[in-house]
Scaffold this motif. Structure first.
Motif, PDB file in Angstrom:
ATOM      1  N   VAL A 466       1.158  -1.340   0.079  1.00 42.06           N
ATOM      2  CA  VAL A 466       0.017   0.045  -0.141  1.00 42.06           C
ATOM      3  C   VAL A 466       0.371   1.207  -0.001  1.00 42.06           C
ATOM      4  N   GLN A 467       0.508   2.050  -1.217  1.00 39.85           N
ATOM      5  CA  GLN A 467       1.716   3.094  -1.305  1.00 39.85           C
ATOM      6  C   GLN A 467       0.728   4.645  -0.101  1.00 39.85           C
ATOM      7  N   ARG A 468       1.816   4.849   0.419  1.00 37.36           N
ATOM      8  CA  ARG A 468       1.101   5.512   1.807  1.00 37.36           C
ATOM      9  C   ARG A 468       1.964   7.312   1.555  1.00 37.36           C
ATOM     10  N   VAL A 469       1.081   7.863   1.339  1.00 36.05           N
ATOM     11  CA  VAL A 469       1.691   9.520   0.750  1.00 36.05           C
ATOM     12  C   VAL A 469       1.751   9.827   2.285  1.00 36.05           C
ATOM     13  N   THR A 470       2.985  10.935   2.479  1.00 40.84           N
ATOM     14  CA  THR A 470       2.847  11.236   4.315  1.00 40.84           C
ATOM     15  C   THR A 470       3.237  12.420   3.045  1.00 40.84           C
ATOM     16  N   LEU A 471       3.670  12.773   4.527  1.00 43.79           N
ATOM     17  CA  LEU A 471       4.497  14.518   4.422  1.00 43.79           C
ATOM     18  C   LEU A 471       5.828  13.992   3.583  1.00 43.79           C
ATOM     19  N   ALA A 472       6.563  13.601   4.615  1.00 41.68           N
ATOM     20  CA  ALA A 472       7.553  13.414   4.040  1.00 41.68           C
ATOM     21  C   ALA A 472       7.282  13.018   2.137  1.00 41.68           C
ATOM     22  N   THR A 473       6.584  12.359   1.397  1.00 43.11           N
ATOM     23  CA  THR A 473       6.984  11.478   0.499  1.00 43.11           C
ATOM     24  C   THR A 473       6.329  12.547   0.229  1.00 43.11           C
ATOM     25  N   LEU A 474       5.787  13.913   0.227  1.00 50.74           N
ATOM     26  CA  LEU A 474       5.890  14.601  -1.014  1.00 50.74           C
ATOM     27  C   LEU A 474       6.548  15.442  -1.749  1.00 50.74           C
ATOM     28  N   PRO A 475       6.553  15.824  -2.678  1.00 54.72           N
ATOM     29  CA  PRO A 475       7.291  16.500  -3.783  1.00 54.72           C
ATOM     30  C   PRO A 475       7.919  17.893  -3.237  1.00 54.72           C
ATOM     31  N   ARG A 476       8.772  18.206  -3.455  1.00 52.82           N
ATOM     32  CA  ARG A 476       9.986  19.506  -3.566  1.00 52.82           C
ATOM     33  C   ARG A 476       9.771  20.587  -3.612  1.00 52.82           C
ATOM     34  N   THR A 477       8.764  20.604  -4.383  1.00 57.39           N
ATOM     35  CA  THR A 477       9.060  21.779  -5.479  1.00 57.39           C
ATOM     36  C   THR A 477       7.849  23.186  -4.555  1.00 57.39           C
ATOM     37  N   GLY A 478       8.666  24.434  -4.946  1.00 58.78           N
ATOM     38  CA  GLY A 478       7.817  25.330  -4.912  1.00 58.78           C
ATOM     39  C   GLY A 478       5.996  25.372  -4.676  1.00 58.78           C
ATOM     40  N   ASP A 479       5.996  24.855  -4.991  1.00 57.47           N
ATOM     41  CA  ASP A 479       3.794  25.246  -4.974  1.00 57.47           C
ATOM     42  C   ASP A 479       3.546  24.459  -4.266  1.00 57.47           C
ATOM     43  N   VAL A 480       3.709  22.878  -4.133  1.00 59.17           N
ATOM     44  CA  VAL A 480       3.579  22.102  -3.660  1.00 59.17           C
ATOM     45  C   VAL A 480       3.829  22.430  -2.130  1.00 59.17           C
ATOM     46  N   MET A 481       4.822  22.963  -1.596  1.00 60.76           N
ATOM     47  CA  MET A 481       5.883  23.467  -0.620  1.00 60.76           C
ATOM     48  C   MET A 481       5.009  24.484  -0.287  1.00 60.76           C
ATOM     49  N   ARG A 482       4.297  25.182  -1.033  1.00 58.53           N
ATOM     50  CA  ARG A 482       3.248  26.706  -0.069  1.00 58.53           C
ATOM     51  C   ARG A 482       2.196  26.220   0.095  1.00 58.53           C
ATOM     52  N   GLU A 483       1.648  24.895  -1.016  1.00 57.45           N
ATOM     53  CA  GLU A 483      -0.110  24.114  -0.459  1.00 57.45           C
ATOM     54  C   GLU A 483       0.301  23.574   1.063  1.00 57.45           C
ATOM     55  N   ARG A 484       1.689  22.868   0.562  1.00 57.38           N
ATOM     56  CA  ARG A 484       1.421  21.689   1.457  1.00 57.38           C
ATOM     57  C   ARG A 484       1.011  23.181   3.865  1.00 57.38           C
ATOM     58  N   ASP A 485       2.007  24.184   3.435  1.00 65.23           N
ATOM     59  CA  ASP A 485       2.247  25.199   4.732  1.00 65.23           C
ATOM     60  C   ASP A 485       1.201  25.364   4.907  1.00 65.23           C
ATOM     61  N   ALA A 486       0.024  26.056   3.836  1.00 60.92           N
ATOM     62  CA  ALA A 486      -1.616  26.662   3.829  1.00 60.92           C
ATOM     63  C   ALA A 486      -2.112  25.393   4.252  1.00 60.92           C
ATOM     64  N   LEU A 487      -2.327  24.508   3.913  1.00 63.56           N
ATOM     65  CA  LEU A 487      -3.299  23.220   4.272  1.00 63.56           C
ATOM     66  C   LEU A 487      -3.372  23.298   5.542  1.00 63.56           C
ATOM     67  N   MET A 488      -2.080  22.867   6.109  1.00 63.74           N
ATOM     68  CA  MET A 488      -1.417  22.730   7.468  1.00 63.74           C
ATOM     69  C   MET A 488      -2.430  24.226   8.540  1.00 63.74           C
ATOM     70  N   ALA A 489      -1.335  25.423   8.039  1.00 58.82           N
ATOM     71  CA  ALA A 489      -2.002  26.420   8.969  1.00 58.82           C
ATOM     72  C   ALA A 489      -3.717  26.336   8.983  1.00 58.82           C
ATOM     73  N   PHE A 490      -4.177  25.650   7.644  1.00 59.04           N
ATOM     74  CA  PHE A 490      -5.712  25.769   8.113  1.00 59.04           C
ATOM     75  C   PHE A 490      -6.515  24.544   9.092  1.00 59.04           C
ATOM     76  N   LEU A 491      -5.785  23.590   8.798  1.00 59.42           N
ATOM     77  CA  LEU A 491      -5.875  22.749   9.129  1.00 59.42           C
ATOM     78  C   LEU A 491      -6.317  22.946  11.055  1.00 59.42           C
ATOM     79  N   GLN A 492      -4.640  23.814  11.279  1.00 63.69           N
ATOM     80  CA  GLN A 492      -4.303  24.145  12.506  1.00 63.69           C
ATOM     81  C   GLN A 492      -5.056  25.308  13.107  1.00 63.69           C
ATOM     82  N   TYR A 493      -5.294  26.650  12.895  1.00 60.46           N
ATOM     83  CA  TYR A 493      -6.128  27.673  13.035  1.00 60.46           C
ATOM     84  C   TYR A 493      -7.215  28.096  11.931  1.00 60.46           C
ATOM     85  N   GLY A 494      -8.235  27.417  11.015  1.00 61.18           N
ATOM     86  CA  GLY A 494      -9.142  27.749  10.555  1.00 61.18           C
ATOM     87  C   GLY A 494      -9.825  28.243  11.613  1.00 61.18           C
ATOM     88  N   HIS A 495     -10.426  27.186  12.506  1.00 62.95           N
ATOM     89  CA  HIS A 495     -10.972  27.583  13.235  1.00 62.95           C
ATOM     90  C   HIS A 495     -11.393  29.321  14.014  1.00 62.95           C
TER      91      HIS A 495
END
Length: 622
Positions: A466-495
């Motif tokens: 089973v191929q698990r997708v995790t933070l460690a396996t995400l591509p290290r491109t600029g767009d992906v990193m910006r999207e990752r950081d944004a979603l982390m922020a939204f999940l943690q501080y969206g309220h």
């Protein structure tokens, strides 16, 4: 029959429960950034902490094994209780009266783990009350002769089991417990006389888990006509597993986790734990009728949080043959600690209880000053019996002790003990080093090869991983990193974020499919201000991306404080919106080139471009 607990009550209990406090009763947690705590995972064995807890969002996630959930999930997984039992337990803790739909009240429980906990709690109260009766004079004298007064007995919950066959049985039946429940809890036994009390004519110690719930009992006989063993414990039950329980840990855990260094003192019995605590050694624990083993190590490591080698575990053993055997047995397990391990032997071989009686509290505290490293103690035990004055004896001693040093992973520590062994033997350091290095190579080969595994049957096709997708396996491109950081922020501080801004930031698909699945999960929750919304969002994320979503909620968000984190979350949302506006503008400019400028379509496109420019300037505060 009672109905289900109202959803409003379920949410209210969760919102008033600090998940950090609940998990912190089992796991030593320390700060891991703004709003985040971490410790050793209670669901799998690990050396470095990968288990993160975010109290503000009521969520935990392990980056090692993938375990995640809310406070109800944690209790269900740790204590094997039902969802209803988990809610009821927390409701009682925070003082909320639950309402049941369909006009019901709490369902009368006739089985299950909650009834076992309730039965043990009721039995503990019964035994404590019996200690004050006239019959219990023998028990009180037993305790007094060992230096324990009424206050000490009350502190540890010590009680007395009457000599009759059914005193506890009758008392428990009167409280509504059944014979089957009492049997399942290990409180009664069955024989030719029918059902009767398991503990009779004994001093009783309640055995509690790390959260303080009574799960069993240890009992010491008092009367010569008692044909039973000197010590009798609760048998294995659904909630009492002796290999996983340490007596006194519920009292010791706070001082263990706050110590500098963190220190655990492992003694050999209930009275030793009592004596040590009363003398000021408040981190003492003891096994319950079994040898110290790997499960005990796992429990202690979670409480200690010993991701570094700063902690100490001190074993106290009698210096006789049985004590030496116990030390060697503990050594085999203690090597799995990252904490440093020691052995402390009291003068004249006294255990902590007798030492306190004969020489006072200060002598028990001073026992810690006599500790010697476990390796050194075991080396000395291995060399006993060899005639070190002869060549043959020294060679035999070296062969016996070298494998112990070969198991030391740290080269500097191993080298130091090679000097110790060379001095003990009176042998050349080169010979000792050669023997230890050879033993270390054999140990390494054994670990690398592992136990032989049977070959799989030819007909068995290997399972598709089973191929698990995790933070460690995400591509290290600029767009992906910006999207990752944004979603982390939204999940943690969206309220805490502006609803309109957050919805606008999530209005267009994202680059990476895993992040796009998380975005969709967040958007599926219309009310992101209610407690637990992020958990609902994660549950809505499609596989195989749910683990990724859990990691994003639990991961450390880089910020100095809560205010800075919220500001960063808003900036990331604005950055996504601006990226969307740029993309929309590029599409409109391309469309403008394809239509006549004076056409209705051309004029409409230019109006849209103007509106985009206005929105962009507004976002920038211009």
């Amino acid at each position: 029959m009672a109905g289900r607990i109202s959803q409003a009550d379920v949410e209210e209990v969760k919102s008033r429960t600090n998940i950090g406090d609940i998990i912190g009763e089992r796991v030593a947690l320390r700060s891991a950034g703004v709003g985040s705590l971490k410790g050793l995972c209670p669901f799998h064995d690990e050396k470095s902490p990968s288990f993160h807890v975010r109290p503000q969002v009521g969520f935990y996630h392990c980056f090692g094994c993938g375990a995640s959930g809310d406070v109800y999930t944690f209790l269900r997984e740790m204590d094997h209780v039902t969802f209803t039992e988990a809610v009821e337990r927390l409701a009682a803790r925070v003082g909320i009266t639950l309402h049941y739909e369909e006009g019901g009240g709490p369902a009368p429980e006739t089985s299950g783990r909650s009834r076992l906990y309730a039965a043990n709690a009721a039995a503990a109260e019964y035994f404590r009350a019996q200690l004050g009766t006239a019959e219990a004079e023998t028990g009180r004298r037993f305790l007094g002769a060992r230096g324990f007064d009424a206050g000490a007995a009350a502190h540890f919950g010590v009680g007395y089991a009457p000599r009759g066959w059914n005193g506890l049985l009758d008392a428990m039946l009167a409280q509504g417990f059944t014979r089957d429940e009492l049997t399942a809890a290990g409180l009664v036994s069955s024989g030719q006389r029918g059902v009767y009390d398991r503990f009779r004519g004994r001093v009783i110690w309640p055995i509690r888990d790390v959260t303080g719930q009574t799960i069993g009992f240890g009992a010491r006989k008092l009367y010569d006509d008692d044909p039973g063993p000197k010590y009798l414990n609760t048998p294995e039950t659904a909630i009492y597993k002796k290999a996983q329980v340490l007596y006194g840990l519920d009292l010791a855990k706070r001082d263990i986790s706050r110590g500098d260094p963190k220190r655990v003192v492992v003694v050999e019995g209930y009275t030793d734990v009592m004596a040590a605590h009363l003398a000021g050694v408040t981190t003492a624990v003891a096994t319950c009728g079994t040898a110290f083993g790997t499960d005990h190590i796992t429990v202690l490591r979670r409480v200690m949080g010993d991701e570094s080698a700063a902690g100490e575990v001190v074993f106290t053993f009698d210096p006789d043959a049985a004590g030496q055997k116990a030390a060697l047995r503990a050594f085999g397990e203690a090597r799995r600690f990252q904490a440093r391990t020691y052995v402390a032997v009291a003068p004249d071989g006294l255990d902590p209880c007798d030492l306190r009686l004969e020489r006072g509290d200060a002598a028990v505290r001073a026992l810690m000053d006599t500790k010697v490293p476990m390796f050194e103690f075991v080396i000395d035990r291995k060399l006993e019996g060899f005639d070190l004055s002869s060549v043959e004896g020294r060679v035999a001693g070296l062969r016996a002790a070298a494998p112990i040093l070969g198991e030391i992973a740290d080269p500097a520590v191993r080298s130091g003990y090679e000097h110790v062994l060379a001095r003990r033997l009176g042998s050349d350091l080169t010979d000792v080093h050669r023997a230890v290095s050879s033993a270390a190579r054999r140990e390494k080969q054994r670990e690398e090869n592992g136990p032989a595994r049977p070959a799989p049957a030819v007909a068995d096709a290997p399972a598709e991983p089973v191929q698990r997708v995790t933070l460690a396996t995400l591509p290290r491109t600029g767009d992906v990193m910006r999207e990752r950081d944004a979603l982390m922020a939204f999940l943690q501080y969206g309220h805490q974020m502006d609803t309109a801004l957050l919805t606008r930031a999530l209005s267009r698909p994202l680059v990476h499919p895993g992040l796009e699945a998380v975005r969709a999960g967040i958007l599926s929750v219309p009310d992101r201000s209610r407690p637990g919304w992020a958990m609902t969002a994660i549950e809505a994320v499609r596989e195989p991306y749910r683990v990724l979503a859990g990691e994003m909620l639990a991961a450390e968000f880089p910020a100095r404080d809560e205010q800075s984190a919220l500001a960063a979350a808003n900036d990331l949302a604005l950055a996504l919106v601006e990226r969307q506006l740029r993309a929309e503008k590029a599409e409109l400019l391309s469309a403008v080139q394809r239509v006549p400028a004076d056409s209705d379509e051309g004029r409409a496109l230019r109006v849209q471009l103007r509106d985009l420019d206005i929105e962009t300037r507004r976002l920038r505060g211009e």
